[in-house]
Enzyme design. Structure first.
Site, PDB file in Angstrom:
ATOM      1  N   GLY A 199      48.061   4.814 -75.678  1.00 20.43           N
ATOM      2  CA  GLY A 199      49.223   4.127 -75.092  1.00 20.43           C
ATOM      3  C   GLY A 199      49.004   2.674 -74.703  1.00 20.43           C
ATOM      4  O   GLY A 199      49.912   1.862 -74.796  1.00 20.43           O
ATOM      5  N   ASP A 232      49.378   2.099 -70.057  1.00 22.09           N
ATOM      6  CA  ASP A 232      50.782   1.879 -70.364  1.00 22.09           C
ATOM      7  C   ASP A 232      51.675   2.217 -69.182  1.00 22.09           C
ATOM      8  O   ASP A 232      52.595   1.487 -68.850  1.00 22.09           O
ATOM      9  CB  ASP A 232      51.199   2.667 -71.623  1.00 22.09           C
ATOM     10  CG  ASP A 232      50.789   4.135 -71.586  1.00 22.09           C
ATOM     11  OD1 ASP A 232      50.251   4.601 -70.560  1.00 22.09           O
ATOM     12  OD2 ASP A 232      51.001   4.831 -72.603  1.00 22.09           O
ATOM     13  N   ASP A 277      51.983   7.486 -63.752  1.00 24.72           N
ATOM     14  CA  ASP A 277      52.932   8.564 -63.473  1.00 24.72           C
ATOM     15  C   ASP A 277      52.351   9.409 -62.327  1.00 24.72           C
ATOM     16  O   ASP A 277      52.452   9.031 -61.164  1.00 24.72           O
ATOM     17  CB  ASP A 277      53.160   9.347 -64.770  1.00 24.72           C
ATOM     18  CG  ASP A 277      54.156  10.481 -64.628  1.00 24.72           C
ATOM     19  OD1 ASP A 277      54.774  10.610 -63.561  1.00 24.72           O
ATOM     20  OD2 ASP A 277      54.315  11.250 -65.595  1.00 24.72           O
ATOM     21  N   LYS A 336      55.979   4.445 -62.713  1.00 24.70           N
ATOM     22  CA  LYS A 336      57.097   5.376 -62.565  1.00 24.70           C
ATOM     23  C   LYS A 336      57.316   5.652 -61.091  1.00 24.70           C
ATOM     24  O   LYS A 336      56.363   5.908 -60.354  1.00 24.70           O
ATOM     25  CB  LYS A 336      56.761   6.680 -63.303  1.00 24.70           C
ATOM     26  CG  LYS A 336      57.967   7.390 -63.828  1.00 24.70           C
ATOM     27  CD  LYS A 336      57.599   8.652 -64.579  1.00 24.70           C
ATOM     28  CE  LYS A 336      57.627   8.456 -66.081  1.00 24.70           C
ATOM     29  NZ  LYS A 336      57.583   9.751 -66.800  1.00 24.70           N
ATOM     30  N   PHE A 396      61.447  10.141 -68.866  1.00 27.48           N
ATOM     31  CA  PHE A 396      60.473   9.992 -69.949  1.00 27.48           C
ATOM     32  C   PHE A 396      60.871   8.821 -70.840  1.00 27.48           C
ATOM     33  O   PHE A 396      61.977   8.789 -71.391  1.00 27.48           O
ATOM     34  CB  PHE A 396      60.393  11.291 -70.758  1.00 27.48           C
ATOM     35  CG  PHE A 396      59.270  11.287 -71.746  1.00 27.48           C
ATOM     36  CD1 PHE A 396      57.956  11.495 -71.336  1.00 27.48           C
ATOM     37  CD2 PHE A 396      59.510  11.057 -73.096  1.00 27.48           C
ATOM     38  CE1 PHE A 396      56.905  11.474 -72.243  1.00 27.48           C
ATOM     39  CE2 PHE A 396      58.472  11.037 -74.012  1.00 27.48           C
ATOM     40  CZ  PHE A 396      57.169  11.251 -73.584  1.00 27.48           C
ATOM     41  N   VAL A 397      59.965   7.866 -70.999  1.00 25.66           N
ATOM     42  CA  VAL A 397      60.265   6.676 -71.798  1.00 25.66           C
ATOM     43  C   VAL A 397      59.323   6.568 -72.998  1.00 25.66           C
ATOM     44  O   VAL A 397      58.221   7.121 -72.981  1.00 25.66           O
ATOM     45  CB  VAL A 397      60.180   5.391 -70.940  1.00 25.66           C
ATOM     46  CG1 VAL A 397      61.201   5.420 -69.812  1.00 25.66           C
ATOM     47  CG2 VAL A 397      58.775   5.186 -70.368  1.00 25.66           C
ATOM     48  N   ASP A 434      54.403   7.105 -76.492  1.00 25.67           N
ATOM     49  CA  ASP A 434      54.819   8.004 -77.572  1.00 25.67           C
ATOM     50  C   ASP A 434      55.626   9.201 -77.091  1.00 25.67           C
ATOM     51  O   ASP A 434      55.631   9.538 -75.910  1.00 25.67           O
ATOM     52  CB  ASP A 434      53.576   8.561 -78.285  1.00 25.67           C
ATOM     53  CG  ASP A 434      52.839   9.582 -77.415  1.00 25.67           C
ATOM     54  OD1 ASP A 434      52.556   9.263 -76.239  1.00 25.67           O
ATOM     55  OD2 ASP A 434      52.579  10.705 -77.889  1.00 25.67           O
ATOM     56  N   ARG A 477      55.426   4.769 -80.843  1.00 28.74           N
ATOM     57  CA  ARG A 477      54.583   3.753 -80.211  1.00 28.74           C
ATOM     58  C   ARG A 477      54.888   2.361 -80.762  1.00 28.74           C
ATOM     59  O   ARG A 477      54.649   1.356 -80.099  1.00 28.74           O
ATOM     60  CB  ARG A 477      53.101   4.063 -80.459  1.00 28.74           C
ATOM     61  CG  ARG A 477      52.619   5.356 -79.821  1.00 28.74           C
ATOM     62  CD  ARG A 477      51.103   5.386 -79.841  1.00 28.74           C
ATOM     63  NE  ARG A 477      50.552   6.716 -79.624  1.00 28.74           N
ATOM     64  CZ  ARG A 477      50.345   7.252 -78.430  1.00 28.74           C
ATOM     65  NH1 ARG A 477      50.686   6.591 -77.346  1.00 28.74           N
ATOM     66  NH2 ARG A 477      49.821   8.450 -78.315  1.00 28.74           N
TER      67      ARG A 477
HETATM   68  P1  5GP Z   1      49.431  10.208 -65.235  1.00 35.57           P
HETATM   69  O1  5GP Z   1      48.024  10.637 -65.447  1.00 35.57           O
HETATM   70  O2  5GP Z   1      49.598   9.034 -64.298  1.00 35.57           O
HETATM   71  O3  5GP Z   1      50.343  11.350 -64.899  1.00 35.57           O
HETATM   72  O4  5GP Z   1      50.019   9.784 -66.600  1.00 35.57           O
HETATM   73  C1  5GP Z   1      49.559   8.777 -67.295  1.00 35.57           C
HETATM   74  C2  5GP Z   1      49.677   9.043 -68.776  1.00 35.57           C
HETATM   75  O5  5GP Z   1      50.716   9.983 -69.116  1.00 35.57           O
HETATM   76  C3  5GP Z   1      50.056   7.759 -69.407  1.00 35.57           C
HETATM   77  O6  5GP Z   1      48.913   7.085 -69.824  1.00 35.57           O
HETATM   78  C4  5GP Z   1      50.915   8.192 -70.566  1.00 35.57           C
HETATM   79  O7  5GP Z   1      50.073   8.444 -71.670  1.00 35.57           O
HETATM   80  C5  5GP Z   1      51.520   9.509 -70.163  1.00 35.57           C
HETATM   81  N1  5GP Z   1      52.908   9.316 -69.651  1.00 35.57           N
HETATM   82  C6  5GP Z   1      53.320   9.379 -68.379  1.00 35.57           C
HETATM   83  N2  5GP Z   1      54.648   9.157 -68.284  1.00 35.57           N
HETATM   84  C7  5GP Z   1      55.085   8.928 -69.532  1.00 35.57           C
HETATM   85  C8  5GP Z   1      56.377   8.613 -70.107  1.00 35.57           C
HETATM   86  O8  5GP Z   1      57.411   8.471 -69.442  1.00 35.57           O
HETATM   87  N3  5GP Z   1      56.414   8.451 -71.453  1.00 35.57           N
HETATM   88  C9  5GP Z   1      55.307   8.580 -72.246  1.00 35.57           C
HETATM   89  N4  5GP Z   1      55.484   8.395 -73.543  1.00 35.57           N
HETATM   90  N5  5GP Z   1      54.088   8.868 -71.754  1.00 35.57           N
HETATM   91  C10 5GP Z   1      53.980   9.037 -70.406  1.00 35.57           C
HETATM   92 MG    MG Z   2      48.188   7.283 -71.739  1.00 32.28          MG
END
Ligand code: 5GP
Ligand code: MG
Length: 183
Positions: free
Chosen positions: A47, A102, A105, A134, A155-156, A162, A168
């Protein structure tokens, strides 16, 4: 017009806005890291690939680039565990480290990587920079030091992000039309 852009229901950030945002982030990082050497910028694949490519050209300082490959998402939600796809860690010994991703979350990805770098790599300092943050509850206590844009809890895709490996290459950030999600 055909192609994946037609699969978007809404565009949240277009190319011009993204370019401006990256230039502003790069300017802030350039200012803050002026006297911090040596610098390594580490992006989280896949990402963070596009973000890294654009951002480092707006950081007007000597730096090295590294990458680390992890995944935690399955479809459109977090699986809850961060999987490292490589055994070795980048060489960050005695370096200032800026980790790029990227999107922030649940926070698990950045937290897991930052913890491993701190425990295993002897960096001089570690900071984090995410293109998107987010607005949702984090599963762990972490916020990024640099944030491009805030987004709502949805979700974006696009600009490196992706859905099941695709989208992507979209130059903008958007939300998919419901019919393009697997049932
Ligand atoms: P976290 O570990 O903070 O929950 O999530 C981080 C990873 O989850 C990001 O690097 C990304 O790969 C994926 N991710 C989280 N939210 C989104 C979203 O809204 N869209 C996409 N495509 N990937 C996300
Ligand atoms: Mg990621």
């Amino acid at each position: 017009m055909s192609g994946p852009r037609n699969h978007l229901e809404r565009i949240l950030f277009g190319e011009t806005e993204i370019r401006k945002c990256i230039a502003d982030l790069g300017a802030a990082i350039t200012k803050d890291y002026k006297d911090k050497r040596p610098l390594s910028v580490v992006t989280i694949l896949q990402g963070g690939a596009l973000f890294m490519a654009d951002l480092i050209r707006e950081i007007h300082l000597p730096l090295k680039i590294e990458s680390i490959s992890v995944s935690s998402y399955e479809g459109t939600s977090s699986s809850g565990t961060v999987k490292f796809h490589q055994n070795g860690m980048p060489d960050l010994n005695g370096r200032h480290v800026l980790i790029l991703d990227d999107i922030l979350d649940s926070g698990r990805t950045l937290f897991a990587i930052q913890s491993r770098f701190e425990g295993e790599c002897q960096p001089l300092s570690i900071q984090t920079c995410v293109f998107l943050s987010k607005q949702c509850e984090r599963a762990v206590e972490i916020e990024a030091d640099y944030v491009g844009f805030e987004v709502g809890d949805e979700f974006v895709v696009g600009y490196g992000l992706d859905y099941n490996g695709e989208y992507r290459n979209l130059p903008e950030i958007g939300v998919l039309k419901p019919e393009f999600y697997e049932k």
